[in-house]
Design an enzyme around this catalytic site. Structure first.
Site, short mmCIF file in Angstrom:
data_model
loop_
_atom_site.label_atom_id
_atom_site.label_comp_id
_atom_site.label_asym_id
_atom_site.label_seq_id
_atom_site.Cartn_x
_atom_site.Cartn_y
_atom_site.Cartn_z
N PRO A 1 0.82 -1.39 0.05
CA PRO A 1 0.01 0.17 0.01
C PRO A 1 0.92 1.34 0.05
CG PRO A 1 -0.19 -1.30 2.19
CD PRO A 1 0.33 -2.23 1.19
N ASN A 2 0.43 2.48 -0.50
CA ASN A 2 0.86 3.74 -1.01
C ASN A 2 2.14 3.91 -1.63
OD1 ASN A 2 -1.24 4.82 0.79
ND2 ASN A 2 -0.46 3.75 2.46
N ARG B 1 13.23 4.30 12.53
CA ARG B 1 11.78 4.79 12.92
C ARG B 1 10.97 4.51 13.69
NH1 ARG B 1 9.26 4.91 6.88
NH2 ARG B 1 8.06 6.17 8.09
N ALA C 1 3.09 -1.26 4.86
CA ALA C 1 2.63 -1.34 6.22
C ALA C 1 2.42 -2.47 6.67
CB ALA C 1 1.54 -0.21 6.18
N ARG D 1 7.60 0.06 13.83
CA ARG D 1 7.90 -0.28 12.31
C ARG D 1 9.14 -1.47 12.61
NH1 ARG D 1 5.61 3.09 8.37
NH2 ARG D 1 4.97 5.00 9.48
N HIS E 1 12.84 -2.45 2.10
CA HIS E 1 12.35 -1.21 2.43
C HIS E 1 13.11 0.03 1.82
CE1 HIS E 1 9.57 -3.43 4.73
NE2 HIS E 1 10.47 -4.18 5.23
N ARG F 1 4.24 10.98 -1.66
CA ARG F 1 4.14 10.78 -0.06
C ARG F 1 5.48 10.95 0.70
NH1 ARG F 1 4.95 4.35 1.31
NH2 ARG F 1 3.94 5.11 3.04
N GLU G 1 13.01 -9.31 1.13
CA GLU G 1 12.22 -8.29 1.69
C GLU G 1 13.07 -6.85 1.40
OE1 GLU G 1 11.91 -8.51 5.83
OE2 GLU G 1 10.68 -6.82 6.13
N SER H 1 12.90 3.03 3.08
CA SER H 1 13.45 3.67 4.18
C SER H 1 14.13 2.73 5.20
CB SER H 1 12.45 4.39 5.05
OG SER H 1 11.48 3.52 5.65
N TYR I 1 10.76 9.16 1.94
CA TYR I 1 10.93 8.12 0.77
C TYR I 1 11.51 8.70 -0.52
CZ TYR I 1 7.65 5.71 3.57
OH TYR I 1 7.03 4.98 4.85
N ASN J 1 8.03 -5.62 -1.18
CA ASN J 1 8.04 -4.49 -0.03
C ASN J 1 6.51 -4.52 0.43
OD1 ASN J 1 7.78 -2.18 1.55
ND2 ASN J 1 8.84 -0.86 -0.17
N ASP K 1 2.75 -16.28 6.03
CA ASP K 1 2.14 -17.61 5.74
C ASP K 1 2.28 -17.98 4.35
OD1 ASP K 1 1.57 -18.07 8.21
OD2 ASP K 1 -0.50 -17.89 8.39
N HIS L 1 4.26 -4.83 8.91
CA HIS L 1 4.26 -4.72 10.38
C HIS L 1 3.02 -5.53 10.98
CE1 HIS L 1 7.60 -2.16 9.25
NE2 HIS L 1 6.68 -1.35 8.90
C1 DQA Z 1 8.11 0.94 3.76
C2 DQA Z 1 8.31 1.01 5.38
C3 DQA Z 1 7.00 0.87 6.02
O1 DQA Z 1 7.00 1.04 7.52
C4 DQA Z 1 5.98 1.83 5.48
O2 DQA Z 1 4.54 1.50 6.13
C5 DQA Z 1 5.86 1.73 3.87
C6 DQA Z 1 6.88 1.79 3.21
C7 DQA Z 1 9.45 1.28 3.17
O3 DQA Z 1 9.56 1.11 1.97
O4 DQA Z 1 10.27 2.02 3.62
O5 DQA Z 1 4.69 2.08 3.58
O6 DQA Z 1 8.09 -0.26 3.47
#
Ligand code: DQA
Length: 148
Positions: A9-10, A106, A76, A110, A99, A17, A97, A101, A22, A73, A86, A79
């Site tokens: 998401p996002n 943080r 959110a 997180r 991220h 954002r 994995e 950031s 980011y 990635n 699963d 977390h």
């Molecule tokens: C994220 C870090 C997450 O905590 C956050 O909710 C994101 C982006 C990152 O790419 O740094 O949406 O996964």
């Protein structure tokens, strides 16, 4: 070699954002960089972004028997999501994995990653380059192993 790159998401709002966290590069920039890296390495890639947890689970399941690696990635959902953990365990496909950031620096909420126990590698705080590193890792492990 076939890999799937999954974004939660996002992440479609990259560049808009919280650019202080980011960065200013957009989701289109991310897509371009990932596709170029895969092309260079002769990897077939499919990239998906969704705001829905269940869709991420379905996309992971669709990799079964088809993909050699997953870069994810979960944003959110990292977390919160036992369902994504699963799904990664269920398909048994090498997963990295990523991220953008540095989540370790943080908020407390997180600091938990549900998927971490099922992934081979976690890359944080490197922006879009983190995805390219993840691709290089999977290529080195299962592909031709071209190194930069
Ligand atoms: C994220 C870090 C997450 O905590 C956050 O909710 C994101 C982006 C990152 O790419 O740094 O949406 O996964």
């Amino acid at each position: 070699m076939v890999i799937k790159v999954l974004n939660g998401p996002n992440l479609n709002f990259l560049g808009i954002r919280e650019p202080n966290i980011y960065g200013k590069k957009t989701y289109a920039d991310l897509l371009r960089a990932v596709r170029a890296e895969c092309k260079k390495r002769g990897i077939r890639v499919s990239v998906v972004q969704t705001n829905e947890e269940g869709k991420l689970v379905t996309e992971i399941q669709k990799c079964y028997g088809k993909a050699d690696g997953i870069v994810i990635n979960p944003a959110a959902y990292t977390h919160t999501s036992v369902a994504i953990l699963d799904a990664i365990k269920a398909v048994g496909i090498p997963t990295v994995e990523v991220h953008l950031s540095d989540v370790s620096k943080r908020e407390d909420f997180r600091q938990i990653s549900y998927i971490r126990q099922a992934v081979e590698l976690t890359i944080t705080g490197k922006g879009i380059d983190g995805y390219l590193e993840a691709i290089a890792y999977l290529d080195g492990k299962y592909g031709k192993g071209k190194t930069k």
